[in-house]
Scaffold this active site. Structure first.
Site, PDB file in Angstrom:
ATOM      1  N   THR A 176      13.944  90.576  36.006  1.00 38.63           N
ATOM      2  CA  THR A 176      13.004  91.558  36.563  1.00 38.63           C
ATOM      3  C   THR A 176      13.634  92.928  36.377  1.00 38.63           C
ATOM      4  OG1 THR A 176      13.886  90.867  38.689  1.00 38.63           O
ATOM      5  CG2 THR A 176      11.744  90.044  38.095  1.00 38.63           C
ATOM      6  N   LYS A 202      18.824  84.866  37.858  1.00 39.70           N
ATOM      7  CA  LYS A 202      18.418  86.272  37.953  1.00 39.70           C
ATOM      8  C   LYS A 202      18.861  86.831  39.302  1.00 39.70           C
ATOM      9  CE  LYS A 202      14.611  87.839  39.197  1.00 39.70           C
ATOM     10  NZ  LYS A 202      14.925  88.222  40.598  1.00 39.70           N
ATOM     11  N   THR A 213      14.278  87.711  45.261  1.00 45.42           N
ATOM     12  CA  THR A 213      14.615  86.400  44.763  1.00 45.42           C
ATOM     13  C   THR A 213      15.943  86.339  44.039  1.00 45.42           C
ATOM     14  OG1 THR A 213      12.289  86.173  44.273  1.00 45.42           O
ATOM     15  CG2 THR A 213      13.730  84.459  43.444  1.00 45.42           C
ATOM     16  N   GLU A 298      21.535  96.759  41.054  1.00 45.00           N
ATOM     17  CA  GLU A 298      20.872  98.054  40.879  1.00 45.00           C
ATOM     18  C   GLU A 298      21.768  99.177  41.379  1.00 45.00           C
ATOM     19  OE1 GLU A 298      17.424  97.343  43.085  1.00 45.00           O
ATOM     20  OE2 GLU A 298      16.232  96.686  41.380  1.00 45.00           O
ATOM     21  N   ASN A 424      15.175 101.725  44.654  1.00 42.58           N
ATOM     22  CA  ASN A 424      14.420 100.914  45.604  1.00 42.58           C
ATOM     23  C   ASN A 424      13.414 101.692  46.434  1.00 42.58           C
ATOM     24  OD1 ASN A 424      15.176  97.979  45.648  1.00 42.58           O
ATOM     25  ND2 ASN A 424      17.174  98.962  45.474  1.00 42.58           N
TER      26      ASN A 424
END
Lengths: 429, 429
Positions: A176, A202, A213, A298, A424
């Site tokens: 993702t 992931k 997830t 991230e 985010n």
């Protein structure tokens, strides 16, 4: 006396990481299709833009003994509900895993469960499998209905291209905001033949939490029974994927699956030494994937390893490690290269585990040795320049000795950077 | 049927905030010296640069019944250890509180406890009080020894200037990265005379967590017994200061004190209605200070109020609220004005409280009404422009109905901005 202390110290240092004889060399392009008897493929169903892979299908030539570890979140996404139910009913009959990215199929009500069922049926039909043999995994935004028709079409396209080289594409399809596909495999010889363990994953948790997830699929061609595979997977997950689940926010979709199809003909359970090799191989694959998830966080610029030793139990050690790893104060200090050890002790104290402050020792890895930052719960007056230099490294390893027992645990986290916040702050809209 | 639903809805909306008859008007420049019989002063001991106030002393003309709420962190700073011990021994004999900023006197070993004792003794001597009548509060960096001599000198200077107008200076002295002094007071008439409640506080928790401390001192001239004051303070703290303790990282120094010196001659315990007035006044002061702490958060740009209703117990409601309020995902979404309601449900699900997803309703305050974002645990298909507009407000109020009971709780938090990370990335060095 001093000699004893040194010996104890060494014993701990060597025991802290999982008791692997020697890490196995990773196979080139290793993945879920490295073990014999597994094929996979990915396709574009239209969920991601620009033709990117967004659905994947994994198929085994024979039935797999399968174990699953699912989110402890009280709100479980439809695929989790579906898989847990199927695994409780037929843990020895699994043939396939159907996956999609971008839409988590979480908080989607009864229609969501129907969509998960439709996705599984589509995979079974497209791959020519019996009913109730396919598991499903979804990742992405919460609360948005899964568009069943495109996903079904994508799974059909994938089924037409199943290949023993398709595992890496499957890893790409479930990405993702991951910047790198996460896949690996190892092989070991048992004397009775070679056994291979592979996996894809992931990101999730504190790292890709918006996508709600962590997904990981592990495969092996070992022979196994569901009843022995399940406790193995729980032990491995606690030491790997659960050791990076660092924000307290267990997601709605977290799933780790382990499928054993027996194609190698080797049954590790028949020989204690082989079983140990097997568990270590599974753990190595899981740890490689888990660390890849943290490193690809991230906005992450650094990796923090927290070793908690001298605890009364492994659970207590892990709780303390997790409390440190999820502290925004610790994570911002790591980002800022600030050797602010008081934050580490304060975070440890908030773990809900009884601590004896006068027994606490905190050290930071410095080359092959350790710099003591705090001893007896108070400053050890470390050299400021050396402490600062340690915290400027890209990987920082801390060791907190609770001084009350012999249990240990390791957790990993990344730093918290302004980029994390920026990434985010605006996702759904 | 619909009518009943509306009525239930209204009952909940009015019951959600503490059951105050009518908020009292805050007194101008209200503080810990607004109640009769309290004096205070602050001084510069050299801990802060440029002559800024950094120590403070509060003194009561008579002995106070005193209650304290302390950090639950397993690592308790020396002042916490000292105060908890003194309060367990002499809860009816307290005369003073000595405070300092910049150094938390936490993780400082036996020398730290000795420093706390020296600080208390200095306050008692300087103010001409009997031994074991002064409490101590420290806030600042963890792990650094408290410089006793300058603090003692500062407390002597403060003792020489004690004044009924000194409470606001005391609030200034305990500021660390706070941008505003936090102080307030209210007065209510009982028919038997007026009772005043005042307080000061400084930030902590997710907000100023590096300073490791939420400190609050509340005073009143009501007559009270320690045995009734303590449960009142616990109830109030749970609904105010504990409702903003949002990062799971309970600090090493958190302390809330309530001193009642009886100077008003009014004993609220003699009359149930007056006791209720009294508790509401204490709660109003505590809530005003707690909200001031959140609003003054490092890097904070927005205030989030989370109401959890329909819970099986107040504890369950508070746990769910806190899980939402400490979620970095929720906090970054609030920063980004992103109406990403899935994150709110996912955070609620991770609270460790059993939830029935199909009974969950999530709403956001829109003017005087509510916009429903999710119902039965799935999207309510809210108008996207309206949802976006709500999340662009400076104050955002969410209400999550768990649908399983009648208990409620409210928690408050601020958003998580890139500035927060920047401010916290480099503090000690």
């Amino acid at each position: 006396m001093i000699r004893n202390a040194v010996r104890l110290h060494k014993r701990r240092a060597s025991a802290i990481l999982p008791p692997m004889s020697e890490p196995l060399a990773p196979l080139p392009d290793g993945s879920i299709t490295s073990p014999r008897g597994f094929t996979a493929a990915a396709a574009h169903a239209g969920l991601k833009p620009e033709g990117a892979l967004d659905v994947a299908l994994l198929v085994s030539t024979t039935s797999c003994a399968t174990a699953g570890v699912f989110t402890r979140n009280a709100i479980r996404a439809a695929p989790v509900v579906y898989d847990a139910d199927l695994l409780s009913e037929r843990p020895g009959r699994i043939r396939a895993v159907a996956m999609n990215a971008r839409i988590a199929n979480a908080c989607t009500g009864p229609a969501g469960l129907e969509a998960a069922r439709a996705m599984a049926h589509a995979a079974e039909q497209a791959a020519g499998l019996p009913p109730r043999t396919a598991l499903v995994l979804s990742t992405g935004v919460i609360g948005v209905p899964l568009p069943v028709d495109p996903v079904v079409a994508g799974l059909r396209a994938a089924a037409a291209q199943l290949s023993p080289a398709g595992g890496v594409d499957a890893a790409r399809a479930i990405m993702t905001t991951d910047t790198r596909a996460k896949h690996c495999a190892v092989r070991f010889d048992t004397g009775h033949g070679a056994v291979t363990v592979g996996g894809i994953a992931k990101g999730a948790g504190m790292i890709h939490p918006d996508l709600a997830t962590l997904l990981a699929v592990l495969t092996t061609d070992a022979v196994a029974e569901p009843a022995t595979l399940a406790p193995l997977l729980h032990r491995v997950a606690d030491r790997t994927f659960n050791a990076i689940s660092i924000d307290g926010d267990t997601s709605t979709n977290d799933t780790v699956l382990l499928l054993a199809n027996g194609a190698s003909g080797v049954d590790p359970a028949r020989d204690g030494a082989v079983w140990k090799q097997f568990e270590e191989a599974v753990q190595q694959v899981a740890r490689t994937l888990a660390l890849a998830v943290v490193e690809d966080g991230e906005g992450a610029t650094k990796l923090l390893e927290v070793q908690v030793v001298g605890a009364a139990s492994e659970k207590a050690a892990r709780e303390v490690g997790r409390a440190i790893a999820r502290s925004t104060l610790v994570k911002t200090a790591i980002y800022g290269a600030d050797p602010n050890w008081g934050r580490v002790l304060a975070a440890a104290g908030a773990a809900g585990v009884p601590l004896a402050v006068e027994r606490l020792t905190l050290q930071a890895a410095e080359g092959a040795g350790w710099l003591t930052l705090a001893t007896a719960g108070a400053t050890a007056n470390p050299d400021a320049a050396r402490a600062r230099a340690i915290f400027q490294e890209k990987t920082i390893r801390l060791r907190l000795d609770l001084g009350v027992g012999r249990a240990e645990a390791v957790v990993w986290t990344c730093d918290l950077s302004p980029d994390y916040v920026r990434i985010n702050a605006d996702y759904t809209s």
